[in-house]
Scaffold this motif. Structure first.
Motif, PDB file in Angstrom:
ATOM      1  N   CYS A  10      -6.230   8.902  -8.967  1.00 35.86           N
ATOM      2  CA  CYS A  10      -5.540   8.046  -7.988  1.00 35.86           C
ATOM      3  C   CYS A  10      -4.532   7.139  -8.692  1.00 35.86           C
ATOM      4  O   CYS A  10      -4.753   6.726  -9.830  1.00 35.86           O
ATOM      5  CB  CYS A  10      -6.541   7.209  -7.200  1.00 35.86           C
ATOM      6  N   CYS A  12      -3.981   4.121  -8.188  1.00 32.53           N
ATOM      7  CA  CYS A  12      -4.370   2.717  -8.278  1.00 32.53           C
ATOM      8  C   CYS A  12      -5.042   2.379  -9.603  1.00 32.53           C
ATOM      9  O   CYS A  12      -5.300   1.205  -9.882  1.00 32.53           O
ATOM     10  CB  CYS A  12      -5.265   2.330  -7.110  1.00 32.53           C
ATOM     11  N   SER A  14      -8.090   3.439 -10.558  1.00 34.86           N
ATOM     12  CA  SER A  14      -9.549   3.316 -10.449  1.00 34.86           C
ATOM     13  C   SER A  14     -10.249   4.344 -11.339  1.00 34.86           C
ATOM     14  O   SER A  14     -11.435   4.206 -11.633  1.00 34.86           O
ATOM     15  CB  SER A  14      -9.982   3.538  -9.003  1.00 34.86           C
ATOM     16  N   CYS A  21     -10.530   8.405  -3.443  1.00 32.57           N
ATOM     17  CA  CYS A  21     -10.096   7.010  -3.508  1.00 32.57           C
ATOM     18  C   CYS A  21      -9.136   6.676  -2.368  1.00 32.57           C
ATOM     19  O   CYS A  21      -9.566   6.495  -1.240  1.00 32.57           O
ATOM     20  CB  CYS A  21      -9.475   6.751  -4.884  1.00 32.57           C
ATOM     21  N   HIS A  22      -7.837   6.633  -2.596  1.00 34.05           N
ATOM     22  CA  HIS A  22      -6.891   6.133  -1.591  1.00 34.05           C
ATOM     23  C   HIS A  22      -6.353   7.173  -0.615  1.00 34.05           C
ATOM     24  O   HIS A  22      -5.556   6.832   0.257  1.00 34.05           O
ATOM     25  CB  HIS A  22      -5.709   5.441  -2.284  1.00 34.05           C
TER      26      HIS A  22
HETATM   27 ZN   LIG Z   1      -7.104   4.503  -5.394  1.00 34.68          ZN
END
Ligand SMILES: [Zn+2]
Length: 260
Positions: A10, A12, A14, A21-22
């Motif tokens: 992802c 972000c 993570s 995740c997103h």
């Molecule tokens: Zn994410």
């Protein structure tokens, strides 16, 4: 920004795969955005169709006279260009008072529309209509700055500053010129609604004096009127001024922001 593929990490940071995740949240946002765009498109057309109903025919005729001041009449209305028609119908739907109400506050077509069709609208469409009911009347704004498709405007009378997104950019308009338009919320930003027009700086002439005189007279009849109340009763004066200036110059009235 390019989205990662399902099994890629992802964006972000993570460390999870995108799908874990997103991804869901992004898909949901994208769906909401598409729904909002579709709602705006639907409502623009549905409001025009609603305004064309037979029962508004006499209001339409009166509005046409008030707006165009004889430049177009019922007999010549079909000679309006696409932009002129768009601009007029936008004003008829959003600003024109259908009948005399208490305190001079006339019901507008968009209000009638909400009452009659509101329950049949989706929740997204209802949200858009509520925003539009609260939108400011068509007004005059000075172009103070621009960057690409973002225009910085200042209310000609109110002095209020707004930032609007216009897909065509500033077109022929220079800093200091006056834009005649409705600033309408569309999703999370403001746009110019209904075929904006402009007044070159040398055609502003006595516009301020005219508007201030009209406001003084209006305040005698309606002492508690807000700037918006005043505009709803008098913003056709902006168009009359533009028509008068165009006639003086011997050119077609009310320039569009961008010439096709
Ligand atoms: Zn994410």
């Amino acid at each position: 920004m390019a989205k990662p593929k399902r099994n890629e990490p992802c964006y972000c940071g993570s460390g999870l795969k995108y799908k874990k995740c997103h991804m869901r949240a992004d898909q949901e946002l994208e769906r909401e955005r598409r729904e909002a765009v579709a709602a705006v498109r639907f409502l623009r057309q549905d409001l025009v169709d609603f305004a064309e109903d037979e029962r508004f025919a006499s209001a339409f005729a009166q509005a046409l006279q008030q707006y165009w001041n004889g430049y177009y009449t019922l007999e010549t209305a079909d000679e309006m260009s696409e932009y002129e028609a768009q601009r007029f119908v936008d004003w008829f739907v959003f600003d024109y008072g259908l009948d005399e109400g208490a305190g001079g506050r006339n019901e507008r077509l968009i209000e009638t529309y909400r009452q009659e069709r509101g329950d049949d609208l989706s929740s997204v469409q209802q949200e858009v209509i509520e925003q539009w009911l609260d939108a400011a009347p068509s007004d005059a704004y000075i172009l103070t700055d621009y960057k690409g498709q973002t225009l910085h405007l200042q209310g000609f009378l109110s002095g209020d500053e707004v930032e609007v997104y216009e897909p065509a950019g500033r077109g022929n308009v220079d800093i200091g010129d006056v834009i005649l338009a409705r600033v309408l919320p569309v999703q999370d930003h403001l746009e110019l609604s209904g075929g904006a027009a402009y007044l070159p700086q040398d055609e502003i002439a006595d516009l301020r004096e005219k508007l201030e005189a009209a406001r003084a007279t209006d305040a005698e009849a309606y002492p508690n009127a807000t700037h918006d109340d005043f505009l709803r009763r008098h913003n056709h004066l902006l168009i009359h001024h533009a028509l008068e200036q165009a006639e003086r110059k011997g050119r077609p009235p009310v320039s569009r922001l961008a010439e096709a």
